[in-house]
Design a protein around this motif. Structure first.
Motif, mmCIF file in Angstrom:
data_model
loop_
_atom_site.group_PDB
_atom_site.id
_atom_site.type_symbol
_atom_site.label_atom_id
_atom_site.label_comp_id
_atom_site.label_asym_id
_atom_site.label_seq_id
_atom_site.Cartn_x
_atom_site.Cartn_y
_atom_site.Cartn_z
ATOM 1 N N VAL A 108 0.801 -1.218 0.000
ATOM 2 C CA VAL A 108 0.000 0.000 0.000
ATOM 3 C C VAL A 108 0.839 1.276 0.000
ATOM 4 N N MET A 109 1.906 1.324 0.773
ATOM 5 C CA MET A 109 2.620 2.575 1.004
ATOM 6 C C MET A 109 3.178 3.237 -0.255
ATOM 7 N N PRO A 110 3.623 2.490 -1.281
ATOM 8 C CA PRO A 110 4.086 3.177 -2.492
ATOM 9 C C PRO A 110 3.015 4.012 -3.186
ATOM 10 N N ALA A 111 1.736 3.785 -2.867
ATOM 11 C CA ALA A 111 0.651 4.552 -3.489
ATOM 12 C C ALA A 111 0.381 5.870 -2.774
ATOM 13 N N VAL A 112 0.966 6.067 -1.596
ATOM 14 C CA VAL A 112 0.754 7.304 -0.831
ATOM 15 C C VAL A 112 1.909 8.250 -1.110
ATOM 16 N N GLY A 163 1.322 18.398 2.072
ATOM 17 C CA GLY A 163 0.160 17.565 2.349
ATOM 18 C C GLY A 163 0.417 16.164 1.825
ATOM 19 N N SER A 164 -0.628 15.397 1.701
ATOM 20 C CA SER A 164 -0.511 14.016 1.250
ATOM 21 C C SER A 164 -1.500 13.755 0.119
ATOM 22 N N GLY A 165 -1.309 12.661 -0.572
ATOM 23 C CA GLY A 165 -2.213 12.255 -1.634
ATOM 24 C C GLY A 165 -2.136 10.752 -1.828
ATOM 25 N N VAL A 166 -3.055 10.224 -2.618
ATOM 26 C CA VAL A 166 -3.131 8.780 -2.871
ATOM 27 C C VAL A 166 -3.290 8.549 -4.368
ATOM 28 N N ILE A 167 -2.435 7.708 -4.938
ATOM 29 C CA ILE A 167 -2.569 7.319 -6.340
ATOM 30 C C ILE A 167 -3.712 6.313 -6.436
ATOM 31 N N ILE A 168 -4.750 6.657 -7.210
ATOM 32 C CA ILE A 168 -5.907 5.770 -7.333
ATOM 33 C C ILE A 168 -6.004 5.137 -8.719
ATOM 34 N N ASP A 169 -5.218 5.643 -9.667
ATOM 35 C CA ASP A 169 -5.186 5.069 -11.014
ATOM 36 C C ASP A 169 -3.753 5.181 -11.509
ATOM 37 N N ALA A 170 -3.016 4.062 -11.454
ATOM 38 C CA ALA A 170 -1.600 4.084 -11.823
ATOM 39 C C ALA A 170 -1.418 4.320 -13.318
ATOM 40 N N ALA A 171 -2.324 3.808 -14.152
ATOM 41 C CA ALA A 171 -2.187 3.955 -15.600
ATOM 42 C C ALA A 171 -2.352 5.402 -16.041
ATOM 43 N N ARG A 172 -3.314 6.108 -15.446
ATOM 44 C CA ARG A 172 -3.570 7.497 -15.823
ATOM 45 C C ARG A 172 -2.818 8.499 -14.947
ATOM 46 N N GLY A 173 -2.231 8.056 -13.855
ATOM 47 C CA GLY A 173 -1.496 8.959 -12.977
ATOM 48 C C GLY A 173 -2.393 9.817 -12.108
ATOM 49 N N TYR A 174 -3.623 9.347 -11.825
ATOM 50 C CA TYR A 174 -4.557 10.118 -11.013
ATOM 51 C C TYR A 174 -4.174 10.039 -9.532
ATOM 52 N N ASP A 180 1.817 26.293 -7.998
ATOM 53 C CA ASP A 180 2.627 25.144 -8.406
ATOM 54 C C ASP A 180 2.349 23.990 -7.448
ATOM 55 N N VAL A 181 2.140 22.804 -8.019
ATOM 56 C CA VAL A 181 1.924 21.597 -7.220
ATOM 57 C C VAL A 181 2.896 20.529 -7.704
ATOM 58 N N SER A 182 3.679 19.987 -6.790
ATOM 59 C CA SER A 182 4.588 18.892 -7.130
ATOM 60 C C SER A 182 4.322 17.714 -6.209
ATOM 61 N N VAL A 183 4.596 16.526 -6.727
ATOM 62 C CA VAL A 183 4.330 15.286 -6.011
ATOM 63 C C VAL A 183 5.637 14.509 -5.866
ATOM 64 N N THR A 184 5.932 14.086 -4.648
ATOM 65 C CA THR A 184 7.096 13.244 -4.392
ATOM 66 C C THR A 184 6.624 11.833 -4.087
ATOM 67 N N LEU A 185 7.117 10.877 -4.873
ATOM 68 C CA LEU A 185 6.717 9.482 -4.720
ATOM 69 C C LEU A 185 7.531 8.806 -3.630
ATOM 70 N N ALA A 186 7.089 7.630 -3.253
ATOM 71 C CA ALA A 186 7.783 6.874 -2.215
ATOM 72 C C ALA A 186 9.188 6.488 -2.648
ATOM 73 N N ASP A 187 9.434 6.372 -3.973
ATOM 74 C CA ASP A 187 10.770 6.006 -4.454
ATOM 75 C C ASP A 187 11.685 7.211 -4.626
ATOM 76 N N SER A 205 7.640 11.851 5.938
ATOM 77 C CA SER A 205 6.999 11.057 4.898
ATOM 78 C C SER A 205 6.776 9.612 5.329
ATOM 79 N N GLN A 206 5.756 9.005 4.686
ATOM 80 C CA GLN A 206 5.455 7.587 4.868
ATOM 81 C C GLN A 206 5.314 7.203 6.346
ATOM 82 N N THR A 207 4.427 7.912 7.031
ATOM 83 C CA THR A 207 4.141 7.627 8.437
ATOM 84 C C THR A 207 2.826 6.858 8.547
ATOM 85 N N VAL A 208 2.824 5.824 9.381
ATOM 86 C CA VAL A 208 1.658 4.957 9.535
ATOM 87 C C VAL A 208 1.142 5.036 10.966
#
Length: 483
Positions: free
Chosen positions: A73-77, A115-126, A139-146, A200-203
């Motif tokens: 799950v965590m790579p999607a956050v 803030g945070s976000g969740v990838i809900i469609d990997a193919a479309r990048g939503y 400006d909005v930028s997104v940092t992935l788990a990788d 980042s990546q806190t549960v």
């Protein structure tokens, strides 16, 4: 080894709206590290102690762990970083002399938040997040788990439900499947994942404390999941998942009546995934969110009305005072004097709960209603029709020509404000010549009482000879005679 006692740094928050600049946390951590003296060397050697480990299983049963689910799950956050350019207002620089004398003084500043976000469609990048996380951002930028950081494209948002959708151009993404939040029960285990305070990546984990939570002032349409999993600033837009790793909610707020001094008190709120799914579908297909309405004006019951209507003591509901012509309620047979006590299987205790229910339904939804008429139960079926969120004043009354009238933001309506917002006024128009201004709040008129845009239009169906509007401008209230 003896450790020196450090100062406990309490990082809590009253409401998890907006982001939190990570640089502030880094400075605090740096200051604390500098203040900590080094630990003294041991005076003598300490005998070695045999190390032990937890067993992998007890009585043949493996120990429970969330780790396998979280690895999926965590790579999607993701972490969302926003920048907003804000003009700096300095009256001295209205003078050209001062501008020439101090040319290097900045005329704008940059506000940054996390803030945070969740990838809900990997193919479309939503990427799904909260409206308040990206509201007003340049400006909005997104940092992935990788570790990849990507510029995001804004696709749309709905302020009244606090849902926003952005898109990132990337491959090899991990998406999170949307679960059925309608199946959640009080006591179900849930896990919150996000980036509180820039960490980042806190549960955090907990249970579902309540479902269908509403009646919270200052927020929009409300049907929240309440959880005791810790939700802090920066968690906004993060994931609330069940033990199967399905997205059941979008973390949006924490309640803390005493403010940050109280610490985390286990009152977190999340937007149900079913609601978020409906909003995303409308944003993707039409670019906007359209809502249905019954088309009625209502008022709260009090002891006097309960006696007059012959109802049982303590009866709750929304008393219908007006049914708009051509509305879904009119077609269903709702009458003035009916008391709505149930809609779509949900109990209706007052006008606000009915309004909140309507705002969460799509146009065309068929809704079973239970009303009390002459003290007896009547079952009706209504089809919700669209109610425009804004109209030109000329369509309401010629004396309002040039004005754009709109519904109040839902956050203000949930705070029990009533009226119609003047969204814009054309220069030199008839409304402008009468003194109406952008930002005015119309709270009453000589045409009759009203609560919202629909009822305001109804009161002017038969235009009065003299139209007087009571408005609130800033903190000042006054009357305008519309010419």
């Amino acid at each position: 080894m003896k450790r020196s006692t450090g100062t406990l740094l309490a990082l809590t928050a009253a409401a998890a709206f907006g982001g939190f600049a990570a640089t502030a946390l880094n400075e605090l951590m740096d200051n604390r590290a500098q203040a900590m003296p080094a630990a003294p060397a041991p005076a003598a050697a300490v005998p070695a102690i045999a190390s032990t480990a937890l067993p992998a299983a007890v009585d043949g049963q493996p120990l429970p762990s969330l780790a396998p689910m979280l690895r999926r799950v965590m790579p999607a956050v993701v972490s969302i970083h926003t920048k907003q350019r804000v003009a700096v207002r300095n009256p001295f620089f209205d003078d050209p002399f001062f501008r020439r004398l101090f040319p290097q003084v900045p005329q704008e500043r940059i506000n940054e938040s996390l803030g945070s976000g969740v990838i809900i469609d990997a193919a479309r990048g939503y990427v799904l997040t909260n409206h308040h996380v990206v509201e007003g951002a340049d400006d909005v930028s997104v940092t992935l788990a990788d570790g990849r950081t990507l510029k995001a494209e804004f696709l749309g948002s709905d302020a009244d439900t606090d849902v926003a959708l952005i898109r990132i151009p990337a491959e090899n993404l991990t998406g999170l499947p949307l679960g059925d939040s309608g199946q959640l029960q009080v006591g179900d285990y849930v896990v919150a994942i996000g980036n509180p305070f820039g960490l980042s990546q806190t549960v955090t984990s907990g249970i579902v404390s309540a479902v269908g939570r509403s009646g919270i002032r200052g927020l929009g349409y409300q049907n929240f999941i309440q959880t005791d999993a810790s939700i802090n600033p920066g968690n906004s837009g993060g994931a609330l998942v069940n033990l199967r790793g399905e997205l059941v909610g979008i973390n949006t707020a924490s309640l803390n009546p005493r403010g940050s001094m109280a610490g985390n008190i286990g009152l977190g709120l999340a937007i149900p995934s079913n609601l978020a799914r409906d909003v995303v579908h409308q944003l993707v297909t039409t670019g906007e969110v359209r809502r249905g309405t019954l088309g009625v004006d209502t008022q709260a019951l009090d002891a006097r009305l309960v006696r007059t209507l012959g109802l049982a003591d303590g009866q709750q509901g929304a008393l219908v005072t007006r049914v708009h012509a051509g509305s879904g309620a009119a077609a269903a047979g709702v009458r003035p004097g009916d008391v709505v006590v149930e809609a779509g299987g949900q109990r209706i205790s007052d006008p606000l709960s009915l309004h909140n229910f309507e705002g969460l339904q799509q146009v065309g939804s068929k809704v079973p209603l239970v009303v009390l008429r002459d003290g007896k139960r009547v079952d009706l079926q209504a089809t919700l029709r669209e109610q425009p969120r804004a109209v030109d004043g000329s369509a309401v009354d010629p004396r309002l020509s040039g004005a754009r009238l709109a519904e109040l933001p839902e956050s203000q309506r949930q705070a029990r404000l009533r009226g119609v917002l003047v969204e814009a006024v054309e220069s030199g128009s008839r409304a402008a010549r009468s003194g109406l201004r952008k930002g005015d709040l119309i709270i009453a008129s000589s045409a009759g009482s009203f609560d919202d845009l629909a009822s305001f239009r109804s009161t002017l169906a038969e235009p009065p000879q003299r139209l007087v509007l009571r408005i609130v401008r800033g903190n000042v209230q006054g009357d305008l005679v519309m010419q």
